[in-house]
Design a protein around this motif. Structure first.
Motif, mmCIF file in Angstrom:
data_model
loop_
_atom_site.group_PDB
_atom_site.id
_atom_site.type_symbol
_atom_site.label_atom_id
_atom_site.label_comp_id
_atom_site.label_asym_id
_atom_site.label_seq_id
_atom_site.Cartn_x
_atom_site.Cartn_y
_atom_site.Cartn_z
ATOM 1 N N ARG A 97 -31.405 0.179 -14.548
ATOM 2 C CA ARG A 97 -32.805 0.145 -14.114
ATOM 3 C C ARG A 97 -32.909 0.757 -12.718
ATOM 4 N N ASP A 98 -34.080 0.685 -12.122
ATOM 5 C CA ASP A 98 -34.308 1.231 -10.788
ATOM 6 C C ASP A 98 -33.684 0.294 -9.758
ATOM 7 N N LEU A 99 -32.537 0.697 -9.207
ATOM 8 C CA LEU A 99 -31.844 -0.155 -8.240
ATOM 9 C C LEU A 99 -32.627 -0.319 -6.938
ATOM 10 N N LEU A 100 -33.426 0.672 -6.569
ATOM 11 C CA LEU A 100 -34.239 0.518 -5.363
ATOM 12 C C LEU A 100 -35.257 -0.604 -5.533
ATOM 13 N N ALA A 101 -35.811 -0.716 -6.729
ATOM 14 C CA ALA A 101 -36.773 -1.778 -7.000
ATOM 15 C C ALA A 101 -36.089 -3.089 -7.350
ATOM 16 N N GLU A 102 -34.903 -3.000 -7.959
ATOM 17 C CA GLU A 102 -34.168 -4.192 -8.393
ATOM 18 C C GLU A 102 -32.728 -4.121 -7.901
ATOM 19 N N PRO A 103 -32.507 -4.263 -6.597
ATOM 20 C CA PRO A 103 -31.131 -4.240 -6.089
ATOM 21 C C PRO A 103 -30.338 -5.434 -6.592
ATOM 22 N N VAL A 104 -29.012 -5.296 -6.599
ATOM 23 C CA VAL A 104 -28.161 -6.420 -6.993
ATOM 24 C C VAL A 104 -27.680 -7.158 -5.757
ATOM 25 N N THR A 105 -27.533 -8.461 -5.892
ATOM 26 C CA THR A 105 -26.975 -9.276 -4.818
ATOM 27 C C THR A 105 -25.530 -8.864 -4.582
ATOM 28 N N ALA A 106 -25.137 -8.747 -3.318
ATOM 29 C CA ALA A 106 -23.817 -8.174 -3.031
ATOM 30 C C ALA A 106 -23.272 -8.674 -1.706
ATOM 31 N N ALA A 107 -21.983 -8.420 -1.523
ATOM 32 C CA ALA A 107 -21.288 -8.719 -0.264
ATOM 33 C C ALA A 107 -20.196 -7.690 -0.070
ATOM 34 N N ALA A 108 -19.804 -7.493 1.183
ATOM 35 C CA ALA A 108 -18.712 -6.578 1.509
ATOM 36 C C ALA A 108 -17.723 -7.287 2.416
ATOM 37 N N HIS A 109 -16.455 -6.952 2.230
ATOM 38 C CA HIS A 109 -15.393 -7.537 3.046
ATOM 39 C C HIS A 109 -14.424 -6.443 3.453
#
Length: 331
Positions: A46-58
């Protein structure tokens, strides 16, 4: 020439076992000097700009040149395809993501912007980095292939895409992937946490021959011609799940990736870059942490270890720019 690797060639349990996740590679062999490429991981179609996914970076060790991680840390979201490539192709990969999104969204840049996530390893032992072979159109090509892939598709591993020119533990490295289903007792009770699928995809370009561990033991084989120039190497780990973790909890998962790397002998050298991005395709539920997380932490170590070893087992030999060959590890 560029070789678009369609999904479907190989599967041992993959990050695409997480519903919605797609992967595609573009592998470049334009001459005897070029051994590189692009790998794209699409969290959903889908449109990631409209529906971003929850995320983290390490960041395990920060000797690297990634783009976009700081905003992931700040907002707890990924809003674009995630691109893996070589160190000097980060700029081209960024432009490729932007161009693909500009074509899809007429309002982007007026003035709303976007945060591409691009991660890299140095494939200069086999690839001529100075050739700047990866271009924005290769990234657009890979994103398009990922968008067209079917749900749950197989993922080709080894010397493909971003992994084409990578070397791990003196052997041919590259792309590896694995997955686990995490099951909890009495899952229906919200106080007991939740289960789900956890997938990992790694880009391996690290370690010396004497570092490698397989099931806790050092293999009795050694590379016939280990490529050990003065490069400490790097590894990128992507974790995906369909469980409704929030960004803080995904950060806890991401930090456990180092346990899986350590099982394979990754020591984290001075000049190595180890970066982890974890994301969830579900809406976060913000459940309080507890003992229910222990199976998830164990699963992270398992899938990362398996993905690293799979990147070695799946890789074919590749002869690089100096005529030397990185051989497949017979483990």
């Amino acid at each position: 020439m560029s070789a678009l690797r369609p999904p479907g060639a190989r599967r041992r349990g993959a990050i695409t076992d997480v519903p919605g996740v797609r992967v595609a590679h573009v592998t470049l062999e334009q001459s005897a000097q070029v051994r590189t490429g692009v790998t794209v991981v699409l969290p959903h179609t889908r449109d990631l700009l409209a529906e971003p996914v929850t995320a983290a970076a390490h960041v395990v060790n920060g000797y690297g040149k990634p783009l976009g991680l700081q905003q992931v840390v700040e907002l707890g979201e990924v809003e674009t395809p995630i691109v893996l490539t070589n160190t000097l192709a980060v700029g081209a990969a960024h432009e490729g993501v932007v161009r693909e999104l500009l074509d899809r969204d007429p309002d982007l840049g007026r003035p709303r912007t976007v945060n591409p996530v691009v991660l890299e390893c140095n494939d200069g032992r086999l690839n001529d980095l100075r050739a700047l072979a990866v271009r924005p159109e290769h990234v657009v090509e890979a994103i398009g292939a990922a968008r067209r892939a079917r749900d749950g598709h197989a993922v080709e591993e080894g010397a493909v895409g971003a992994g084409h020119g990578m070397v791990a533990f003196g052997w041919k490295g590259g792309i590896g992937t694995a997955s686990r289903v995490v099951e909890l007792e009495d899952e229906g009770a919200t106080t007991d946490g939740w289960g789900g699928t956890l997938g990992a995809l790694v880009l391996t370009n690290m370690g010396r021959p004497e570092d490698l561990l397989v099931s806790g033991r050092r293999p009795e084989v050694a590379p016939p011609d280990p490529l050990e120039e003065d490069v400490d190497g790097s590894v990128i780990v992507l974790l995906a799940t369909d469980a409704p973790f929030d960004a803080r909890q995904l950060g806890r998962l991401a930090r456990r990736a180092q346990n899986g790397l350590a099982r394979t002998g990754v020591l984290t050298d001075h000049g190595s870059g180890e970066f982890v991005v974890a994301f969830s395709t579900a809406t976060p539920l913000h459940l309080r942490d507890g003992d229910w997380l222990r199976p998830w932490f164990a699963a992270v170590a398992d899938v990362v270890e398996e993905a690293v070893l799979s990147s070695l087992r799946a890789a074919r030999p590749v002869t690089g720019r100096t005529g030397r060959t990185a051989h497949r590890c017979p483990i």
